[in-house]
Design an enzyme around this catalytic site. Structure first.
Site, PDB file in Angstrom:
ATOM      1  N   ASP A 360      44.381  35.984  35.084  1.00 57.48           N
ATOM      2  CA  ASP A 360      44.366  36.415  33.694  1.00 57.48           C
ATOM      3  C   ASP A 360      43.061  35.983  33.045  1.00 57.48           C
ATOM      4  O   ASP A 360      42.511  34.925  33.358  1.00 57.48           O
ATOM      5  CB  ASP A 360      45.556  35.811  32.931  1.00 57.48           C
ATOM      6  CG  ASP A 360      45.503  34.296  32.863  1.00 57.48           C
ATOM      7  OD1 ASP A 360      45.100  33.756  31.823  1.00 57.48           O
ATOM      8  OD2 ASP A 360      45.872  33.641  33.862  1.00 57.48           O
ATOM      9  N   SER A 361      42.534  36.834  32.166  1.00 60.91           N
ATOM     10  CA  SER A 361      41.314  36.554  31.413  1.00 60.91           C
ATOM     11  C   SER A 361      40.163  36.225  32.374  1.00 60.91           C
ATOM     12  O   SER A 361      39.840  37.022  33.246  1.00 60.91           O
ATOM     13  CB  SER A 361      41.566  35.420  30.414  1.00 60.91           C
ATOM     14  OG  SER A 361      40.482  35.258  29.534  1.00 60.91           O
TER      15      SER A 361
END
Length: 558
Positions: A360-361
């Site tokens: 994520d990210s």
């Protein structure tokens, strides 16, 4: 297994690149202050299975508390102590985030909540987030987003003046005349402040272990975990964990202290490990997850309770949350080199088809860059949640940045817009890699060419992002690029959600509220809907059919 390229060639894309000036290559590349040569693949062999799966070492609460003292010093006494408030980063954070920003924009007085009297100022707004008795999940998520807007946008508005970074200063000025990044330069000192602040918040009062125990009794009753060791992940000098802590293994608790290991795993003498599982059984597959936070803050154990336990519980499989050094003292390509080495070991022990690579990210960046690397095997599946895939300076000129920047969401749209400030995105990108490397596919995988992506053709992929993200345009573009390259791509666009809402809000709001008790309409709560979509997609991947989606996370009529 294909021989891996040296770290310098890995990032530069060629083996004739000149060394960066004025400092040893190892300091510039690795974030180290010695002049040891870069290791080659021959100097850094993969560990044996017994080394790789050995239990790591976790810090005690006393050790974590001692580390907090150093964190307090780092974020309270830099670049000047509190007695010099106009040169102190923490003073600027409090002033601009609370009194300063509120004075400019006016106070927001929350309504519809008995706790509202305590929450007119952003530091106390966290009570709104925790007010599970009288606020809906969406209202609590909006409060959480507002806290982020105040802290990350208003709170750091003046701090770049204390820590010059490109493009406010030229790269040579920001890195003291060198072609950065390197440890001790202004952008890296800035993220050292951020890392210390994050360490303090997550280590104070042993927060992560307490939350993990709470989850064990609520959202993950059949799941347990144990620390991975230094052969699995790397930490940096500022992290509040042990040198032999390489991340977190999460797996079904029925195996007890002996984590299930994949079929055929053998020790250094060639003997089978006693915890081997039969092909197809639990333990023969793994989700390898790279956590986010801009390469600058948080640690693997924080994500254990945010979503790791829930993910292992719903899949019934092994999840590995690996550790990697943050950019206060570890810069590119050290993160990618270490992550690629761990992925190579997982492919050797489990088989690439049994490894789901996810992130994520900033972790989405690391996950995608890992499978793009020359010689890397295509994984069984790829999952990217709100990936940050374009670190070039020009990426902040995208229309989605202007439309969703935090200053557009504070008063006119309370709890709306994103919480990522464009200036902060530039700062953390500059601290991770220099300008030349930020244009390469292994630092900005969103710029990967069709030829770079060709080896992944046919791979199942899941990509999700929110409509209110400043990074929305680059995320939609990379999903389209993956599909055009022949990957089987499923997407989910979370309505009116900021950056990384599934991780930042779903676990926090759900686990700290009464969602685990069945209270609240979580089927209409976009962060948990993202997880429902992801888990539903994962159940269609061969070998992962046993993955479950909590019924109350599914919207009515779906």
């Amino acid at each position: 297994m294909a021989k891996r390229a040296p770290a310098y060639e890995l990032i530069r894309g060629r083996d004739d690149a000149p060394p960066l000036p004025s400092a040893p290559a190892y300091e510039l590349i690795r974030g180290r202050d010695d002049d040891a040569p870069l290791p080659s693949a021959d100097d850094d062999p993969l560990p044996s299975a017994d080394e790789f799966f050995a239990t790591g070492t976790d810090d005690t609460c006393c050790e974590a508390g001692a580390a907090c003292c150093f964190d307090v010093y780092r974020f309270c006494c830099v670049p000047r102590p509190w007695c010099c408030p106009r040169q102190n980063a923490f003073c600027w954070l409090l002033y601009n985030g609370c009194a300063g920003a509120s004075a400019r924009d006016g106070f927001i007085w929350p309504v519809g909540c008995p706790c509202g009297l305590c929450t007119c100022c952003f530091p106390l707004k966290i009570f709104d987030v925790a007010c599970c008795c009288c606020r809906t999940p969406q209202e609590r998520c909006d409060s959480f987003r507002y806290v982020g807007q105040r802290v990350l946008h208003s709170g750091i508005a003046e701090i770049p003046a204390l820590y010059p970074f490109p493009p406010a200063a030229s790269e040579r000025e920001a890195y003291d005349g060198r072609a950065g990044p390197w440890y001790g330069a202004h952008p890296n000192r800035f993220v050292s402040f951020l890392e210390a602040l994050g360490d303090f918040l997550t280590s104070c009062a042993c927060l992560a272990p307490l939350c993990a125990r709470f989850n064990a009794a609520t959202v993950a009753p059949t799941t347990t975990w144990r620390p991975a060791n230094r052969h699995v992940g790397r930490h940096d000098r500022q992290m509040n964990d042990n040198k032999n802590f390489g991340g977190v293994w999460i797996y079904p608790s029925r195996y007890g202290g002996a984590m299930p290991t994949p079929p055929g795993a053998r020790d250094a003498r060639g003997e089978p490990l006693p915890t081997n599982c039969a092909p197809g059984d639990v333990g023969s597959r793994v989700i390898f997850w790279a956590h986010g936070s801009a390469f600058a803050v948080t640690q693997a154990k924080d994500f254990l309770w945010l979503f790791g336990q829930m993910l292992a519980e719903q899949t019934g499989e092994v999840v590995l949350l690996g550790e990697y050094g943050l950019t206060s003292s570890t810069v590119a390509p050290a993160q990618l080199e270490g992550w690629s080495r761990t992925y190579a070991a997982l492919c050797e022990f489990y088989g690439a088809a049994n490894v789901v690579v996810a992130g994520d990210s900033a972790g989405g960046n690391l996950a995608l860059a890992t499978v793009l690397r020359d010689g890397a095997a295509a994984p069984g599946a790829l999952a990217l949640l709100s990936p940050w895939v374009d670190l070039r300076d020009g990426a902040v000129d995208a229309p989605s940045v202007a439309a969703n920047a935090p200053e557009r969401g504070a008063l006119p749209r309370y709890g709306r817009a994103d919480y990522l400030p464009p200036q902060g995105v530039l700062a953390t990108a500059a601290s991770y890699a220099n300008e030349a490397d930020r244009s390469t596919a292994l630092v900005s995988p969103g710029v990967a060419s069709a030829a770079d992506l060709a080896p992944l053709a046919g791979t199942r992929a899941f990509v999700t992002w929110g409509t209110d993200e400043v990074l929305r345009d680059q995320q939609a573009a990379v999903a389209a690029k993956l599909a055009a390259a022949g990957l089987d791509v499923a997407t989910y666009v979370a309505a009116a959600m900021p950056h990384d809402a599934a991780v930042a809000a779903a676990g926090l709001i759900y686990a700290t509220g009464l969602g685990f008790a069945g209270l609240g309409d979580y089927g209409a709560f976009e962060p948990t809907r993202v997880w429902a979509e992801f888990l539903g997609w994962l159940a269609t991947v061969p070998g992962w059919e046993a993955t479950r989606v909590p019924p109350r996370w599914v919207a009515k009529g779906k």
